[in-house]
Scaffold this motif. Structure first.
Motif, short mmCIF file in Angstrom:
data_model
loop_
_atom_site.label_atom_id
_atom_site.label_comp_id
_atom_site.label_asym_id
_atom_site.label_seq_id
_atom_site.Cartn_x
_atom_site.Cartn_y
_atom_site.Cartn_z
N THR A 122 -23.89 -20.19 -16.50
CA THR A 122 -24.55 -21.41 -16.92
C THR A 122 -25.96 -21.43 -16.36
O THR A 122 -26.22 -20.95 -15.26
N LYS A 142 -29.28 -22.71 -14.68
CA LYS A 142 -29.64 -23.63 -13.61
C LYS A 142 -30.78 -24.50 -14.12
O LYS A 142 -31.86 -24.02 -14.43
N VAL A 166 -28.03 -30.48 -24.23
CA VAL A 166 -27.29 -29.94 -23.10
C VAL A 166 -26.37 -31.03 -22.55
O VAL A 166 -26.81 -32.17 -22.40
N ARG A 223 -23.62 -33.41 -17.54
CA ARG A 223 -23.11 -32.86 -16.28
C ARG A 223 -23.54 -31.41 -16.05
O ARG A 223 -23.58 -30.95 -14.93
N ASP A 224 -23.88 -30.67 -17.12
CA ASP A 224 -24.40 -29.31 -16.95
C ASP A 224 -25.85 -29.34 -16.47
O ASP A 224 -26.27 -28.53 -15.66
N PRO A 255 -25.71 -31.73 -12.50
CA PRO A 255 -24.38 -31.73 -11.91
C PRO A 255 -24.26 -32.51 -10.60
O PRO A 255 -23.20 -33.05 -10.31
#
Length: 101
Positions: free
Chosen positions: A4, A6, A58, A61-62, A65
């Motif tokens: 995933t 950053k 997006v 939460r991605d 986070p």
């Protein structure tokens, strides 16, 4: 193996530039204060952060986070209190019924 991305401030700003979007424009489109997305990117406006994530496609939460605490709409309930509380009015009615009987 899937990794995933950053999402830090620089990555968000780079993606906005790539998609030809601005933080102010996103805020205006959502009916927010013009500074909401600028505040959202630093952790000061959850609505602004949600608008950024939605505009970039997006999941919130991605992208953020750890920046915002979990809210009632962020998945499963995390409270340990599983029983509803009685109101004072209900308890008083029960006490009055007992005293009459």
């Amino acid at each position: 193996m899937t990794t995933t991305k950053k999402w830090d401030r620089r990555a968000i700003k780079d993606e906005l530039l790539r998609q030809n979007k601005t933080l102010t424009g996103i805020a205006r489109d959502k009916g927010l204060n013009e500074s909401a997305c600028r505040q959202g990117i630093i952790g000061a406006s959850r609505k602004g952060a949600e608008a950024i994530a939605e505009a970039l496609g997006v999941p919130f939460r991605d992208m953020f986070p750890d920046a915002y605490t979990l809210g009632r709409h962020d998945g499963e309930e995390i409270t340990s209190n599983k029983t509803p509380r009685d109101s004072a009015k209900t308890r008083r009615a029960v006490d009055n019924a007992r005293s009459v009987a």
